[in-house]
Design an enzyme around this catalytic site. Structure first.
Site, PDB file in Angstrom:
ATOM      1  CD  GLU A 164       0.871  -2.476  -1.108  1.00 27.40           C
ATOM      2  OE1 GLU A 164       1.919  -1.824  -1.135  1.00 27.40           O
ATOM      3  OE2 GLU A 164       0.218  -2.679  -0.076  1.00 27.40           O
TER       4      GLU A 164
ATOM      5  CE  LYS B 276      -3.465  -3.312   1.516  1.00 21.00           C
ATOM      6  NZ  LYS B 276      -2.742  -3.890   2.675  1.00 21.00           N
TER       7      LYS B 276
END
Length: 303
Positions: A82, A118
């Site tokens: 992420e 992400k």
């Protein structure tokens, strides 16, 4: 019917369930630190960062990739990693951070073909993904709560989206006063089915990965979705069941859906008109950031 992805950063869980893909982010790194192997990894990364003169923020930035490199050795597919939640409204900042993550993995011997970057499915996050996809960096757009987000992601050529189930259900339970939903009427399940059918009806190649499950009924109601990211707790519950699993989503049964085109103004209007999507997207970003702050605090304490 569906590729199973482990919704965990736990090394032990990935070893136990052998998923194709897995994911890592500050929340999952924090959750995994109760394991001896993860704690040892954290200690090594902090020590190495300290030796190299890195500060708390810089060391914290290395932890998801360090955990992801460990997980990449255990799965045959991809590891989603992420971008910082605080960059959710910063296209250029997101692109730069994504490139840094890919470089960190490369330094650990992991190629970009094993990684999914992400990003939150904000307008800015989707634009960052469009840039990254053009560079050959595949992206996973998360916190998808609406068809508008899914349409914008498809138009940007995103590799994969993660439409959430459980958080949508949570919102509807809180606002309606209902204590539960049967799978066939669950608002979260119906949202993912609508996105899946729209994609298949329009020949969109972006992968649909149902996420954020609260119970096995929701998982089974989406059997056939391209991918399903499932927590170790629910994987264990599914492993204890026997019987026939019926396919619920099938490209052949998608029907017809007229293509939707959204510019920025239309996207923002559709999000504004959807209270659930607006509230859950904002809440999700805040929660990811809160866990990043906790992780930084932990690193600072160890230093």
């Amino acid at each position: 019917m569906s590729v199973v992805v482990a919704d965990t950063g736990s090394v032990e869980a990935v070893k136990a369930y052998s998923p194709v893909d897995c994911t890592t982010n500050p929340s999952l790194v924090l959750a995994a630190l109760g394991e001896p192997e993860a704690a040892e990894l954290l200690a090594r990364e902090i020590a190495k960062g300290h030796e190299n003169g890195l500060n708390v923020d810089q060391i914290t930035d290395t932890l998801p990739a360090a955990m992801g490199a460990t997980l990449a050795a255990l799965v045959t597919g991809r590891v989603s990693t992420e971008v910082d939640a605080r960059l959710s409204f910063d296209t250029e900042g997101s692109v730069q951070r994504a490139r840094a993550i890919i470089a960190d993995y490369a330094a650990r011997g992991i190629g970009k073909d094993r990684i999914l970057i992400k990003l939150a499915a904000t307008w800015e996050g989707i634009r960052a993904a469009e840039i990254l996809q053009a560079e050959g960096i595949d992206c996973n757009l998360t916190l998808v709560f609406s068809l508008a987000q899914a349409v914008a992601c498809a138009d940007a050529g995103v590799f994969l989206i993660s439409p959430f189930v459980g958080r949508i259900t949570d919102w509807h339970m809180a606002t309606s006063g209902k204590e539960s939903y049967a799978p066939e009427e669950d608002p979260g399940v119906l949202s993912v089915r609508r996105i899946y059918d729209y994609y298949k009806a329009n020949g969109i190649e972006t992968i649909v990965m149902g996420a954020s499950f609260r119970n096995v009924g929701q998982v089974k109601a989406l059997a056939g979705c391209d991918r399903l990211t499932i927590s170790p707790k629910l994987l264990e519950a599914l492993a204890q069941e026997s019987g026939t699993l019926e396919r619920c989503l099938d490209p052949q049964n998608a029907g017809e859906a007229a293509p939707i085109k959204l510019d920025e103004a239309a996207f923002r209007w559709e999000m504004n008109a959807d209270a659930m999507a607006t509230e859950k997207l904002a809440e999700g970003i805040r929660k990811f950031d809160a866990d990043l702050v906790k992780l930084k605090s932990l690193v600072a304490d160890r230093l």
